[in-house]
Structures are given as structure tokens and as C-alpha cells.
Design an enzyme around this catalytic site. Structure first.
Site, mmCIF file in Angstrom:
data_model
loop_
_atom_site.group_PDB
_atom_site.id
_atom_site.type_symbol
_atom_site.label_atom_id
_atom_site.label_comp_id
_atom_site.label_asym_id
_atom_site.label_seq_id
_atom_site.Cartn_x
_atom_site.Cartn_y
_atom_site.Cartn_z
ATOM 1 N N ASP A 163 0.817 -1.214 0.000
ATOM 2 C CA ASP A 163 0.000 0.000 0.000
ATOM 3 C C ASP A 163 0.848 1.261 0.000
ATOM 4 O O ASP A 163 0.698 2.131 0.878
ATOM 5 C CB ASP A 163 -0.930 0.040 1.196
ATOM 6 C CG ASP A 163 -1.758 -1.204 1.345
ATOM 7 O OD1 ASP A 163 -1.980 -1.888 0.333
ATOM 8 O OD2 ASP A 163 -2.181 -1.500 2.467
ATOM 9 N N ASP A 217 -1.375 8.103 4.673
ATOM 10 C CA ASP A 217 -1.407 9.080 3.590
ATOM 11 C C ASP A 217 -0.696 10.339 4.076
ATOM 12 O O ASP A 217 -0.863 10.741 5.221
ATOM 13 C CB ASP A 217 -2.853 9.412 3.221
ATOM 14 C CG ASP A 217 -2.950 10.436 2.113
ATOM 15 O OD1 ASP A 217 -2.825 10.057 0.945
ATOM 16 O OD2 ASP A 217 -3.139 11.630 2.424
ATOM 17 N N ASN A 272 -16.435 1.459 5.471
ATOM 18 C CA ASN A 272 -15.277 1.182 6.317
ATOM 19 C C ASN A 272 -14.314 2.357 6.324
ATOM 20 O O ASN A 272 -13.824 2.782 5.265
ATOM 21 C CB ASN A 272 -14.565 -0.072 5.793
ATOM 22 C CG ASN A 272 -13.708 -0.742 6.843
ATOM 23 O OD1 ASN A 272 -13.673 -0.330 7.994
ATOM 24 N ND2 ASN A 272 -13.004 -1.792 6.439
ATOM 25 N N ALA A 273 -14.020 2.874 7.500
ATOM 26 C CA ALA A 273 -13.156 4.054 7.639
ATOM 27 C C ALA A 273 -11.685 3.639 7.658
ATOM 28 O O ALA A 273 -11.011 3.679 8.689
ATOM 29 C CB ALA A 273 -13.503 4.830 8.903
ATOM 30 N N PHE A 293 -14.249 -1.956 0.313
ATOM 31 C CA PHE A 293 -15.342 -2.914 0.181
ATOM 32 C C PHE A 293 -16.642 -2.407 0.795
ATOM 33 O O PHE A 293 -16.822 -1.213 0.959
ATOM 34 C CB PHE A 293 -14.907 -4.257 0.751
ATOM 35 C CG PHE A 293 -13.934 -4.951 -0.174
ATOM 36 C CD1 PHE A 293 -14.322 -6.061 -0.902
ATOM 37 C CD2 PHE A 293 -12.648 -4.463 -0.341
ATOM 38 C CE1 PHE A 293 -13.426 -6.683 -1.764
ATOM 39 C CE2 PHE A 293 -11.753 -5.082 -1.198
ATOM 40 C CZ PHE A 293 -12.145 -6.199 -1.911
ATOM 41 N N TRP A 294 -17.536 -3.336 1.114
ATOM 42 C CA TRP A 294 -18.876 -2.993 1.559
ATOM 43 C C TRP A 294 -19.512 -1.954 0.633
ATOM 44 O O TRP A 294 -19.661 -2.213 -0.555
ATOM 45 C CB TRP A 294 -18.849 -2.542 3.023
ATOM 46 C CG TRP A 294 -18.707 -3.714 3.948
ATOM 47 C CD1 TRP A 294 -19.641 -4.660 4.240
ATOM 48 C CD2 TRP A 294 -17.521 -4.097 4.661
ATOM 49 N NE1 TRP A 294 -19.107 -5.606 5.097
ATOM 50 C CE2 TRP A 294 -17.823 -5.286 5.376
ATOM 51 C CE3 TRP A 294 -16.240 -3.553 4.768
ATOM 52 C CZ2 TRP A 294 -16.904 -5.933 6.189
ATOM 53 C CZ3 TRP A 294 -15.321 -4.190 5.590
ATOM 54 C CH2 TRP A 294 -15.658 -5.373 6.284
ATOM 55 N N GLU A 324 -11.015 -0.450 -3.083
ATOM 56 C CA GLU A 324 -10.302 0.119 -1.948
ATOM 57 C C GLU A 324 -9.126 0.922 -2.472
ATOM 58 O O GLU A 324 -8.932 1.072 -3.674
ATOM 59 C CB GLU A 324 -9.804 -0.999 -1.022
ATOM 60 C CG GLU A 324 -8.822 -1.935 -1.686
ATOM 61 C CD GLU A 324 -8.450 -3.120 -0.805
ATOM 62 O OE1 GLU A 324 -9.062 -3.287 0.267
ATOM 63 O OE2 GLU A 324 -7.544 -3.870 -1.183
#
Length: 438
Positions: A163, A217, A272-273, A293-294, A324
Site C-alpha cells: 500500500d 497518507d 469502512n473508515a 469494500f462494503w 479500496e
């Protein structure tokens, strides 16, 4: 990548490695299906058995660009490029730019520019590279040329990363990845590990049960640098995004500022946070883009301190294969939304990078065919091959007048090490990116 959970109903964020820190010599574990630090490589080798990691979409809103974004008449174009200071690049939609006056290398264009005088000078410009809210050239990056297609760069040094997110300041690239690892480079190709910037805050552990931080980030706005990070556990959407700040990116310690947004913290949320990415728009307003997702990718407005500005939640992308690791990059008149879809760390290992664009940060984002990313759209940008498997969790930067996408991929097979990859991005005649990956 973020919570690389590759089932459509769950996904976890994966060890947030990046908050700007890659412990020297400690590469991220492979994102394998065994206990190799989980699908996204959990920090300190804690195997998740095929879990996933969050993305690291470090947006670099204006790290001191070659030219100011959307300047009225050159908007304080970037100052120096070369030893005698050639002409600065023109500000976006500007008619001309100020001549460079100082020596040194050209300042790299910052991401997500603000208006006019934003984006103070990069390295080589007056002031030695302080970052402004603007800082992106009008249409940075090379035109796509089929006779000389973009290529992946040959990298060396400390390349373990999951990532990856990056921020450019002058000639230095600061990279952060899941597990709160960090690296730097002064040329994009040779990378060195640096110490981890932040330990898991007690508030984040208490709220989410997290044992480490995922998908960081790095951004600049409000006069300080911001390190956004994810706290969660695999397969859960009880998650939080927090932030830390510091005045100088190259020195000093990050000071944790606590929670920015949480999901399912006394509420019932189907989003999702995790996987934060910050983009600063043309009005110099920072936006936090996130999700895994979700119900997909979301966005909220931030104030100048990095806290949530209001209660409005925008929906940007939702894909049947999951989504994502969002990253928003401003170029010319468009905001480009890059997302990762598929299985990063288990199952089919079909992780890939898709893109859409919009003239507004909040969408709608459409792909080349005109399909909304909220309706499963997304133009394919990068997919794996026999050498590099499951590439994803993309970050996009401008560096010395060119654009690049950074991502991780598994080397050789699904059990290979999660490794940093960087490819040049060129732009076709219709303004769509073409990557030299994998």
C-alpha cells in the site's frame, strides 16, 4: 492496498504501514495466504493468514510544484528550473508564468492543487521548497506515444512495501506504506528505509482493537503536514482514521491529533473508515477520500486542521469486485479517481487498478465508456502478469515534469514478496492515463 479483503462482504484493512515510516531494513511482509503477515503484510511479522492490508493513498496536495494550480494569469508559476532559472511552468489555465530566478533542480509538481498563488516553490525555486495548497502544473505528464510507450522503472534498495503512498517535496520522494514503514528517494529509483514515524495511539487501539496502523497518507494543507492513518482489524468495518501533524516533513516528530472519522463506533455503518487519501481542490479545500469494500469509496470535507468539516458523506465508487485504496489526482480540468479492485492477498489474486474521472472532487466519476464508478465502472489501468502478481494500491505523483504511478505487487507468484513498483504514466489524446506497469 487497504483492507484487502477480497470477499464482497468483508475485507480488512491490512497493516497500515505507512504513516511515513519504514523501519530501516524492515521490508513489509509478503501478502500471502499463509501467516506471512497477512494479505497486506502486518507490521512486525504478525501473520494474519491471508488477511489484507489497507491502502496507502498518500495524497500530496501541493508539495511545492513547478507551477501553481488554476492561476489566473500564470498563478505564480513555479520558480526555478536549471542553473540560470529558465521560465517557470505556466499556472493552470494561466496565460504565462513568471521567469525562474534561482538555481537548482526543478520543483516537482504538487498534487491536488489549490488556486492561483498556491503551490509555493519547489526545490530550485525561491524559498527552497515550501509547499502550498496549489502546486500542480496545468497538464503535467508526457503525452502517450505508441512508438515509445511508458515503462516500469528499474528500482534498487529497500523495496519491501504494501500500500505505498508518496509525497514529493523538491527532489525528494517520501513514501509511506502499511505497517507504518517509510522510505525516501532522491531519484525515484534508489530507495532507503527510514524510521517509523508513529506508534499505535492508545485511543485507536481501544476503539478498534487494532494492534498496528495501516495504509497511511501524507498531505500538506493548513500550514502543516498531515499523516493520516487507518486503525482496524482484519475483516472488520469497525475502523478509524486518525491523523498526526508536523511542521517540517524532513525533520521533527509527528504529533498525534486523534480521530478524524470512525465507522461503526456506536453507529451502524455499511462502509469502512480505512485507506485514507487527501486531495486539495481548486478552492484549496481538503477532502478525505477513503473506504474498502462494503458500500465502497466515500469522501468527506475537512477543515484546515484536518478535522471533519461537516456531516455530509459522499459516495464515489462501488464495484462488484470490491474496491479500496482510492487515490485522487488532479490533472488539467479533471480529478482522476484510481481504485484497486479484486483480491490482493488471497483467492484469485486478481488485484488490479481501475480509473475514472470527474470535474468535481465529489463526482460523479465516469470511466472511458461513460460508466459511473458507482455503477461498477472503471477503466483498467494496471493488471498482473506471470512476473508481477496482483498489482494494486496505486499512488500517483508528478516528478520533474512527468507523472508516475506507484503500487505494490507480489514478485513471481502469489506467495512472492510484496514489492514496490513504479511506472511512468503517459496521457492519451483524450486525457486518459496509460501506465507502463506492471
Amino acid at each position: 492496498m487497504r483492507p484487502m479483503f477480497k470477499s464482497s462482504t468483508k475485507r480488512s484493512t491490512c497493516a497500515l504501514a505507512g504513516a511515513l515510516a519504514l523501519a530501516v531494513g524492515s521490508g513489509l511482509p509478503a501478502c500471502g495466504s499463509s501467516s506471512s503477515a497477512g494479505a497486506q503484510g502486518v507490521a512486525a511479522g504478525a501473520g494474519l493468514g491471508g488477511s489484507a492490508t489497507p491502502n496507502s493513498g498518500g495524497s500530496q496536495s501541493g508539495s511545492g510544484g513547478a507551477a501553481a494550480n488554476s492561476g489566473a494569469t500564470a498563478g505564480a508559476g513555479g520558480q526555478g528550473s536549471g542553473t540560470s532559472g529558465g521560465a517557470g511552468a505556466a499556472g493552470q489555465s494561466g496565460s504565462s508564468s513568471a521567469a525562474g530566478t534561482t538555481s537548482g533542480g526543478a520543483g516537482a509538481a504538487g498534487r491536488g492543487g489549490g488556486a492561483g498563488a498556491g503551490g509555493v516553490v519547489g526545490v530550485g525555486g525561491t524559498g527552497g521548497g515550501s509547499a502550498g495548497s496549489g502546486g500542480q502544473t496545468s497538464c503535467t505528464g508526457a503525452a502517450d506515444d505508441s512508438s515509445s510507450p511508458p515503462k516500469a522503472l528499474t528500482l534498487s534498495g529497500n523495496l519491501g512495501a504494501h500500500d505505498p503512498a508518496a509525497y514529493v517535496q523538491g527532489n525528494t520522494i517520501y513514501l509511506a506504506a502499511t505497517g507504518l514503514i517509510a522510505k525516501t528517494s532522491s531519484n525515484l529509483t534508489s530507495w532507503a528505509g527510514t524510521p517509523s514515524p508513529l506508534q499505535l495511539p492508545s485511543w485507536a487501539a481501544n476503539k478498534t482493537g487494532a494492534t498496528n496502523l495501516w495504509a497511511p497518507d501524507i498531505s500538506y494543507f493548513g500550514g502543516v503536514f498531515h499523516l493520516f492513518y487507518s486503525a482496524s482489524t482484519f475483516g472488520s468495518k469497525k475502523s478509524c482514521i486518525g491523523q498526526a501533524t508536523k511542521t517540517l516533513l524532513e525533520s521533527g516528530s509527528w504529533a498525534d491529533q486523534g480521530m478524524v472519522i470512525c465507522s461503526n463506533d456506536g453507529t451502524s455503518d455499511n462502509w469502512n473508515a480505512i485507506d485514507p487519501n487527501v486531495v486539495v481542490d481548486d478552492a484549496s479545500t481538503p477532502w478525505l477520500v477513503f473506504g474498502s469494500f462494503w458500500d465502497g469509496i466515500k469522501a468527506v470535507k475537512l477543515d484546515s486542521s484536518g478535522k471533519r468539516a461537516d456531516s455530509t458523506l459522499f459516495s464515489l465508487a462501488h464495484h462488484s469486485g470490491g474496491e479500496e485504496g482510492a487515490w485522487v489526482f488532479k490533472r488539467c480540468d479533471y480529478y482522476y479517481l484510481f481504485i484497486s479492485s479484486g483480491a490482493c492477498c488471497n483467492g484469485a489474486f486478481d488485484y488490479k487498478i481501475l480509473v475514472g474521472r470527474s470535474k468535481s472532487v465529489t463526482g460523479p466519476y465516469l470511466d472511458k465508456a461513460g460508466t459511473d464508478l458507482m455503477s461498477g465502472g472503471g477503466t483498467l489501468l494496471v493488471q498482473g502478469n506471470a512476473t508481477w502478481v496482483a498489482p494494486g494500491h496505486n499512488a500517483v505523483i508528478a516528478y520533474n515534469g512527468k507523472t508516475y504511478n506507484l503500487y505494490h505487487a507480489l514478485q513471481g507468484s502469489s506467495s512472492g514478496a510484496a514489492t514496490l513498483r513504479i511506472a511512468e504514466l503517459t496521457w492519451d489524446t483524450d486525457g486518459w492515463p496509460v501506465s507502463g506497469g506492471p
